[in-house]
Motif scaffolding. Structure first.
Motif, PDB file in Angstrom:
ATOM      1  N   ARG A   1      -5.351   2.773  -6.959  1.00  0.00           N
ATOM      2  CA  ARG A   1      -5.527   1.603  -7.826  1.00  0.00           C
ATOM      3  C   ARG A   1      -6.464   1.911  -8.996  1.00  0.00           C
TER       4      ARG A   1
ATOM      5  N   SER B   1       1.044   3.195 -10.208  1.00  0.00           N
ATOM      6  CA  SER B   1       1.648   1.984  -9.636  1.00  0.00           C
ATOM      7  C   SER B   1       2.640   2.308  -8.535  1.00  0.00           C
ATOM      8  N   ALA B   2       3.415   3.374  -8.741  1.00  0.00           N
ATOM      9  CA  ALA B   2       4.394   3.744  -7.716  1.00  0.00           C
ATOM     10  C   ALA B   2       3.703   4.219  -6.450  1.00  0.00           C
TER      11      ALA B   2
ATOM     12  N   GLU C   1       0.779   0.805  -0.094  1.00  0.00           N
ATOM     13  CA  GLU C   1       0.728  -0.578   0.395  1.00  0.00           C
ATOM     14  C   GLU C   1       1.821  -0.836   1.429  1.00  0.00           C
ATOM     15  N   LEU C   2       3.003  -0.305   1.187  1.00  0.00           N
ATOM     16  CA  LEU C   2       4.104  -0.480   2.130  1.00  0.00           C
ATOM     17  C   LEU C   2       3.792   0.204   3.458  1.00  0.00           C
TER      18      LEU C   2
ATOM     19  N   GLU D   1       2.244   1.240  -4.670  1.00  0.00           N
ATOM     20  CA  GLU D   1       3.308   0.500  -3.968  1.00  0.00           C
ATOM     21  C   GLU D   1       3.691   1.192  -2.668  1.00  0.00           C
ATOM     22  N   GLY D   2       3.792   2.509  -2.699  1.00  0.00           N
ATOM     23  CA  GLY D   2       4.155   3.255  -1.490  1.00  0.00           C
ATOM     24  C   GLY D   2       3.083   3.185  -0.418  1.00  0.00           C
TER      25      GLY D   2
END
Length: 204
Positions: A104, A110-111, A117-118, A114-115
């Motif tokens: 962050r 960003s990618a 966080e998933l 996102e990965g």
């Protein structure tokens, strides 16, 4: 002669009843003794029966307590069977937290964010399904049973002895603490000495 003999006959007749009366008294005494003995034996039998009944109740209570204790132990054995595995997974959760924080803060990540966080959500969902909960006690009162204080910092925004910041998340497995949350605890802001005196000088 016949008249002289008559009183003697009456006297002999009276003596003849004495043994019979004595025998009746002996029989009555024997019956009373037998009755008393029977009552004593009955009382002893009742006392023995009461003692046996108490022993039986104690044995039953002990057996019931043992059964319940074994049930609790078996339930806990199943409930916390995977405790060691979950403890090992905490380091994975910590790595994901650090990776997410770093991603962050970096540009163009960003990618990656996102990965991570998933993946983090999948891990937390899996832990939650098995009874693992996260301890994030920011703003809560400090509780030494689930929190570990790493430092105390004066704060005007957070009440004293409340969690100012979570350094490392804590985790619980059902009611058992896997790891306490490592926290910074707020303390009261000290009053500056001499402030009142300065105000007085200014007023003068």
């Amino acid at each position: 002669m016949a008249e002289q003999d008559k009183p003697q006959d009456q006297e002999h007749t009276g003596d003849d009843h004495a043994p019979e009366h004595a025998e009746q008294q002996a029989d009555a005494a024997a019956a009373e003794a037998a009755s008393q003995q029977g009552e004593d034996e009955l009382a002893q039998a009742r006392a023995a029966a009461d003692e046996y009944r108490e022993q039986l109740l104690r044995v039953r209570a002990e057996a019931e307590n043992q059964r319940k204790r074994m049930e609790r132990e078996n339930a806990n054995a199943v409930k916390y069977a995977a405790e060691k595995v979950f403890r090992d997974l905490l380091s994975v959760a910590d790595s994901l937290d650090l990776g997410l924080k770093s991603a962050r803060e970096s540009e163009g990540g960003s990618a990656v964010v996102e990965g991570i966080e998933l993946t983090q959500k999948q891990l937390h969902d899996t832990l939650t399904r098995h009874g693992v909960t996260v301890l994030e006690p920011t703003g809560e009162a400090f509780d030494p049973s689930v929190h570990e204080a790493v430092s105390m910092v004066p704060s005007a925004d957070v009440a004293p002895n409340h969690v100012l910041e979570v350094v490392q998340k804590g985790y619980c497995l059902h009611e058992r603490v896997l790891r306490p949350a490592r926290v910074v605890v707020a303390s009261a802001v000290p009053i500056e000495q001499g402030g009142d005196a300065g105000d007085g000088d200014n007023a003068a």
